[in-house]
Motif scaffolding. Structure first.
Motif, PDB file in Angstrom:
ATOM      1  N   PRO A 111      30.067  81.092  48.389  1.00  0.00           N
ATOM      2  CA  PRO A 111      30.280  79.617  47.893  1.00  0.00           C
ATOM      3  C   PRO A 111      28.991  78.991  47.029  1.00  0.00           C
ATOM      4  N   ALA A 112      27.934  79.589  46.971  1.00  0.00           N
ATOM      5  CA  ALA A 112      26.807  79.270  46.425  1.00  0.00           C
ATOM      6  C   ALA A 112      27.240  79.227  44.670  1.00  0.00           C
ATOM      7  N   TYR A 113      27.762  80.446  44.462  1.00  0.00           N
ATOM      8  CA  TYR A 113      28.126  80.710  42.939  1.00  0.00           C
ATOM      9  C   TYR A 113      28.854  79.489  42.409  1.00  0.00           C
ATOM     10  N   GLU A 114      29.938  78.610  43.129  1.00  0.00           N
ATOM     11  CA  GLU A 114      30.628  77.757  42.599  1.00  0.00           C
ATOM     12  C   GLU A 114      29.833  76.338  42.422  1.00  0.00           C
ATOM     13  N   ILE A 115      28.541  76.387  43.484  1.00  0.00           N
ATOM     14  CA  ILE A 115      28.139  75.144  43.380  1.00  0.00           C
ATOM     15  C   ILE A 115      27.108  75.516  42.069  1.00  0.00           C
ATOM     16  N   ILE A 116      26.463  76.491  42.004  1.00  0.00           N
ATOM     17  CA  ILE A 116      25.831  76.797  40.821  1.00  0.00           C
ATOM     18  C   ILE A 116      26.404  76.709  39.417  1.00  0.00           C
ATOM     19  N   ARG A 117      27.694  77.130  39.291  1.00  0.00           N
ATOM     20  CA  ARG A 117      28.474  77.186  38.122  1.00  0.00           C
ATOM     21  C   ARG A 117      28.737  75.495  37.843  1.00  0.00           C
ATOM     22  N   ASN A 118      28.718  74.817  38.710  1.00  0.00           N
ATOM     23  CA  ASN A 118      29.107  73.248  38.492  1.00  0.00           C
ATOM     24  C   ASN A 118      27.833  72.738  38.144  1.00  0.00           C
ATOM     25  N   ALA A 119      26.856  73.047  38.599  1.00  0.00           N
ATOM     26  CA  ALA A 119      25.371  72.592  38.412  1.00  0.00           C
ATOM     27  C   ALA A 119      25.096  72.882  36.645  1.00  0.00           C
ATOM     28  N   ILE A 120      25.242  74.342  36.338  1.00  0.00           N
ATOM     29  CA  ILE A 120      25.201  74.759  35.052  1.00  0.00           C
ATOM     30  C   ILE A 120      26.095  73.785  34.106  1.00  0.00           C
ATOM     31  N   LYS A 121      27.215  73.667  34.407  1.00  0.00           N
ATOM     32  CA  LYS A 121      28.345  72.807  33.525  1.00  0.00           C
ATOM     33  C   LYS A 121      27.508  71.373  33.301  1.00  0.00           C
ATOM     34  N   LYS A 122      26.580  71.056  34.413  1.00  0.00           N
ATOM     35  CA  LYS A 122      25.992  69.623  34.146  1.00  0.00           C
ATOM     36  C   LYS A 122      24.617  69.386  33.814  1.00  0.00           C
ATOM     37  N   ARG A 123      24.277  70.605  33.750  1.00  0.00           N
ATOM     38  CA  ARG A 123      22.786  70.888  33.206  1.00  0.00           C
ATOM     39  C   ARG A 123      22.303  70.176  32.065  1.00  0.00           C
ATOM     40  N   ASN A 124      23.228  70.503  30.854  1.00  0.00           N
ATOM     41  CA  ASN A 124      22.934  69.659  29.650  1.00  0.00           C
ATOM     42  C   ASN A 124      23.126  68.131  29.779  1.00  0.00           C
ATOM     43  N   TYR A 125      23.870  67.760  30.422  1.00  0.00           N
ATOM     44  CA  TYR A 125      24.235  66.221  30.552  1.00  0.00           C
ATOM     45  C   TYR A 125      23.011  65.660  31.405  1.00  0.00           C
ATOM     46  N   PHE A 126      22.475  66.222  32.532  1.00  0.00           N
ATOM     47  CA  PHE A 126      21.231  65.584  32.959  1.00  0.00           C
ATOM     48  C   PHE A 126      20.021  65.819  32.160  1.00  0.00           C
ATOM     49  N   SER A 127      20.144  66.730  31.391  1.00  0.00           N
ATOM     50  CA  SER A 127      18.870  66.930  30.524  1.00  0.00           C
ATOM     51  C   SER A 127      18.726  65.925  29.559  1.00  0.00           C
ATOM     52  N   LYS A 128      19.944  65.353  29.088  1.00  0.00           N
ATOM     53  CA  LYS A 128      20.096  64.266  28.056  1.00  0.00           C
ATOM     54  C   LYS A 128      20.372  62.876  28.484  1.00  0.00           C
ATOM     55  N   GLN A 129      20.555  62.903  29.996  1.00  0.00           N
ATOM     56  CA  GLN A 129      20.965  61.675  30.413  1.00  0.00           C
ATOM     57  C   GLN A 129      20.359  60.307  30.240  1.00  0.00           C
ATOM     58  N   VAL A 130      19.055  60.500  30.098  1.00  0.00           N
ATOM     59  CA  VAL A 130      18.292  59.192  29.867  1.00  0.00           C
ATOM     60  C   VAL A 130      17.574  59.289  28.518  1.00  0.00           C
ATOM     61  N   ASN A 131      18.047  58.708  27.444  1.00  0.00           N
ATOM     62  CA  ASN A 131      17.602  58.509  26.160  1.00  0.00           C
ATOM     63  C   ASN A 131      16.048  58.447  25.995  1.00  0.00           C
ATOM     64  N   GLN A 132      15.399  57.657  26.820  1.00  0.00           N
ATOM     65  CA  GLN A 132      14.133  57.443  26.733  1.00  0.00           C
ATOM     66  C   GLN A 132      13.700  56.724  28.237  1.00  0.00           C
ATOM     67  N   PHE A 133      12.443  56.972  28.342  1.00  0.00           N
ATOM     68  CA  PHE A 133      11.705  56.236  29.531  1.00  0.00           C
ATOM     69  C   PHE A 133      10.359  56.562  29.619  1.00  0.00           C
ATOM     70  N   THR A 134       9.787  55.658  30.221  1.00  0.00           N
ATOM     71  CA  THR A 134       8.242  55.679  30.825  1.00  0.00           C
ATOM     72  C   THR A 134       8.233  55.680  32.292  1.00  0.00           C
ATOM     73  N   CYS A 135       6.998  56.214  32.586  1.00  0.00           N
ATOM     74  CA  CYS A 135       6.727  56.238  33.969  1.00  0.00           C
ATOM     75  C   CYS A 135       5.033  56.494  33.977  1.00  0.00           C
ATOM     76  N   ASN A 136       4.500  56.128  35.380  1.00  0.00           N
ATOM     77  CA  ASN A 136       3.101  56.425  35.720  1.00  0.00           C
ATOM     78  C   ASN A 136       2.931  57.451  36.175  1.00  0.00           C
ATOM     79  N   ILE A 137       1.793  58.196  36.205  1.00  0.00           N
ATOM     80  CA  ILE A 137       1.378  59.344  36.615  1.00  0.00           C
ATOM     81  C   ILE A 137       0.120  59.463  37.503  1.00  0.00           C
TER      82      ILE A 137
END
Length: 847
Positions: A111-137
């Motif tokens: 069943p891990a493969y189905e989970i990974i396939r779904n994560a792959i489909k959403k990879r690009n979405y989460f990569s560009k989910q936030v147009n801009q941000f700041t944070c402290n490090i």
């Protein structure tokens, strides 16, 4: 008294608004749980426990819910009211994985493969989910020596060096400790600015690394630290083609804040591919990353390091938006008896996903240091530090910082300067022949250094001069106040066969400044003159050692030279924009230099000695003449990016190629000059990292003579050939071509160099090669003048042999339908590539 009372009130106010929460993280078995994450629920404020599992946070009085998390353990929440300093410890239990919460799609696929396939489909979405941000490090970098042998490669490690590094008698201790506070700003698709607010390095007033490694599995190709670890990068477990690279195993699910999270084991399908192994946790239905603990080893084509472990924990910062909270990079290196470990811990907090950036905020400065970045007090660091120091780290700061203070306080004292000047080792009589000799002398106004290179290193043999001895030296002075330097480079050359003594020198003045807009400018002025021996091809493509060996052992004297009395002036300037400009003037009185000996180790080879001029094109020695030449070179690499230090800027490169335009003019009848020509060239050159596909290097160009009324052979366009087994400069020469047979004064010519480093793309599938980490390289070199003058060669080889060497098989083809082949041995690979760096000079003034 008024100031005294005000100070008391301020201190009281600080005590009211800032309280400290501290504690220790344990497992259910009572063991310490280092590097756990502690956050305040509903915010992105938080910290990390240190290696001893202790943490500390400063908060205002109030009621808070603290959340403690660690990979593989169930999160724990505790609600407390803070009115003063409080201790709050946590006990985390192993996460209980449930294997029944995921429906198996069929009996054959995990069943891990189905989970990974779904994560792959959403990879690009989460990569560009936030147009801009700041944070402290907050970052803390620690490198420790666990073992240091008494000898390395046969050389003893002096006790003074061990002491300087702060090691104990067993060779253990901290060799690097640094902290930094930064603010990062990011805007899609590729804008980034890191503002380093404060930085502290144990025992140093430098800036440290101060550049956190932004590791995101939402990128198909993951870069870690530097490309030197693996120029191909590493394949993300949720990359578009990840299922072809990895095996996945479902371990179960656990729940956190009402969300179901699947834990999946990641295993490479093949060894010696740039792949991770370990655990990744995916939030069900959202298919975003919750956390991961991944490992890289030598079998993942990891260079330099033996192992690198990467741990990340992501937290929700707004609804379904999750970002990295804590990141830990743990590495180990074991080489030549040296055992090094390191921890690079980064804590991200105070995310703002709706920042308002000023106009032109994102410019060519990627990293900017505050003017007082390394001047913060110990009290400041005790206030802002996100991760408590361990006892060993506190002692390291105390010891090394106190030594630094004493050194700085006494650095300008006469006693200290005298001590440093006297600390140089004694010169031994044989050093002038084998190691060279040199000295430095410090004073309050700068430093003076001089050095004489070893005679053996610069000795050579050629039929024109016989045995040649050269005395090369350098004298330089650094001027601290003006950030400039002046250097003199004298050369004395004597040929024992022709008994000619030649001497010349160059005086170079360098200065680096910033204008009112803090734009970096660099200038250099060089004046040189005297009498010297030069090759007909001024690029000097034939190493004297190679020519000496080929002459003495085989009677093949490839190097062709002439004497000249000369004077030259060069002005060069580098601009912050990536522009380089050089303007030069040269005057030469060119004198023929004929052979005076035909000695070879084997008498039968002496008849192979050819005259000391390019016999491929000249039927006799040239006539003495004069040449006055001016040259201009313009080089531009657009898109330069910079690090802005408090007092200067440093370039960190560009993604665009370098464009270079060269022009030189031979001026007739000036000081008796006999030349009359106009020569030009235009080149484009770059290195392109194609990640998994390898590294592509290329150089293409065109050129020719606009005017060739009077061109002597020294001023022809020469194509850098090579006739020895030692490889010539890659991407700038022709490994089998003649040195001078194709030289031309034609109106137009074209060149092309192409080289591809596969970096394990194919060899990692061959058992023997992949264990040795040898890599394939291939390419082609060509030039075209006309149908009667052209040449092309192709080559393929293996590099990274012992991390240094490279061997190529080359096949060449010329205009006469002649086919040639040969083997070339050069430098190439992890360490060897450094030897070739700088071989291709973009500024070519032709002198």
């Amino acid at each position: 008294m008024r100031l005294y009372i005000l100070a008391i009130l301020l201190c009281c106010q600080f005590n009211v608004i800032a309280q400290k929460v501290t504690g220790t993280i344990f497992t259910a078995q009572g063991d310490l749980l280092p590097y756990s994450s502690i956050t305040i629920k509903g915010t992105t404020k938080g910290t990390s426990a240190n290696e001893k599992a202790k943490y500390a946070m400063t908060v205002a009085p109030g009621t808070y819910t603290f959340v403690c998390q660690h990979l593989g353990y169930a999160a724990v929440e505790k609600k407390i009211t803070v009115t003063g300093d409080v201790e709050l410890s946590f006990v985390l239990s192993d996460v209980k994985l449930n294997l029944e919460t995921v429906v198996i799609r069929n009996d054959r696929e995990d069943p891990a493969y189905e989970i990974i396939r779904n994560a792959i489909k959403k990879r690009n979405y989460f990569s560009k989910q936030v147009n801009q941000f700041t944070c402290n490090i907050y970052g803390k970098d620690l490198i420790k020596l666990n073992a240091l042998p008494k000898r390395i490669l046969g050389r003893k490690v002096p006790d003074e060096d061990r002491k300087d590094m702060g090691l104990d008698s067993s060779g253990k201790g901290i060799i690097y400790l640094a902290e930094n506070i930064s603010k990062v700003s990011i805007q899609q698709p590729d804008k980034l600015k890191l503002e380093v607010i404060s930085s502290r390095v144990s025992g140093s007033d430098g800036f440290g690394f101060s550049f956190p490694s932004f590791i995101s599995l939402y990128n198909n190709n993951v870069k870690v630290f530097t490309e030197r670890l693996n120029p191909r990068g590493f394949v993300s477990p949720i990359a578009d083609g990840a299922i072809g690279f990895y095996k996945f195993k479902f371990l179960g699910t656990f729940f956190e804040n009402g969300k179901s999270i699947s834990s999946i084991r990641v295993t490479p399908r093949r060894l010696y591919e740039p792949l991770f192994s370990g655990i990744i946790n995916i939030i069900d239905d959202e298919w975003s990353i919750h956390s991961f603990d991944l490992m890289l080893t030598k079998t993942a084509q990891l260079e330099i390091m033996d192992t690198l472990q990467i741990t990340q924990l992501h937290v929700a910062i707004d609804n379904d938006i999750r970002r990295v909270k804590n990141q830990l990079l743990h590495f180990n290196v074991r080489q030549l008896g040296i055992d090094v470990t390191g921890n690079f811990l980064t804590v991200y907090s105070d995310y703002n996903i709706n920042p308002k950036f000023p106009k032109k905020y994102f410019d060519n400065v990627v990293i900017k240091y505050d003017t007082g970045v390394n001047k913060k007090s110990k009290a400041y660091w005790d206030t802002v530090r996100a991760v408590p120091l361990e006892q060993e780290e506190m002692l390291d700061y105390q010891k090394k910082d106190s030594i630094l203070k004493v050194t700085k306080d006494s650095s300008m004292s006469k006693r200290y300067i005298d001590s440093v000047n006297k600390s140089q080792r004694k010169i031994k009589p044989l050093d002038i022949f084998t190691a060279g000799i040199g000295r430095y002398r410090y004073n309050k106004k700068g430093s003076i250094n001089w050095r004489i290179e070893p005679l053996v290193q610069n000795a050579e043999y050629n039929p024109a001069e016989g045995v040649v001895v050269q005395l090369k030296g350098a004298i330089s002075k650094n001027l601290y106040n003006s950030r400039s330097s002046v250097a003199l480079f004298p050369v004395i050359r004597y040929g024992f066969s022709n008994t000619h003594l030649n001497a010349y020198a160059s005086l170079v003045y360098n200065i680096r400044t910033q204008d009112s807009a803090r734009k970096l400018k660099r200038y250099a002025i060089a004046v040189s003159g005297g009498k010297r021996v030069s090759e007909f091809n001024k690029q000097g493509v034939i190493p004297p050692l190679n020519n000496s060996i080929s002459t003495l052992f085989y009677g093949k004297n490839y190097m062709k030279t002439y004497e000249n009395t000369f004077g030259a002036v060069t002005f060069s300037k580098r601009y912050e924009s990536g522009v380089r400009l050089a303007v030069s003037g040269l005057y030469e009185n060119r004198i023929p230099l004929n052979n005076t000996t035909n000695f070879t180790f084997y008498k039968k080879d002496s008849i192979k000695i050819t005259p000391n001029y390019p016999v491929e094109q000249l039927s006799s020695q040239f006539q003495q003449h004069q040449a006055a030449i001016i040259a201009v070179s313009f080089s531009f690499k657009p898109g330069q990016r910079y690090i802005q230090f408090p007092n200067y800027k440093a370039s960190i490169g560009s993604k665009y190629p370098t464009f270079t335009l060269n022009y030189s003019k031979g001026i007739n009848k000036v000081f008796g000059s006999d030349v009359d020509f106009d020569k030009w060239s235009f080149n484009i050159q770059d290195d392109k990292n194609l990640k998994l596909a390898g590294l592509l290097k290329y150089k293409i160009g065109v050129g020719g003579f606009l005017n060739n009324k009077q061109v002597f052979f020294q001023d022809y366009q020469h194509f850098n050939g090579n006739r020895t087994a030692g490889a010539s400069a890659y991407v700038n020469s022709y490994q089998l071509a003649s040195y001078y047979a194709n030289s031309t004064n034609a109106n137009v010519y074209a060149i092309g160099h192409l080289e591809h480093h596969f970096n394990g793309l194919f060899t990692n599938k061959i058992p023997f090669f992949r264990k040795l980490n040898w890599n394939l390289v291939a390419g082609s070199n060509a030039f075209y003048v006309n149908k009667n003058n052209h040449y092309v060669e192709v080559f393929g080889g293996i590099e990274n042999i012992l991390k240094v060497f490279r061997v190529d098989v080359v096949v060449g083809y010329d205009q006469k339908n002649n086919t040639s082949s040969g083997i070339r041995i050069g430098a190439g690979g992890l360490l060897g590539a450094s030897f070739n760096r700088g071989a291709n000079n973009n500024i070519d003034i032709g002198f």
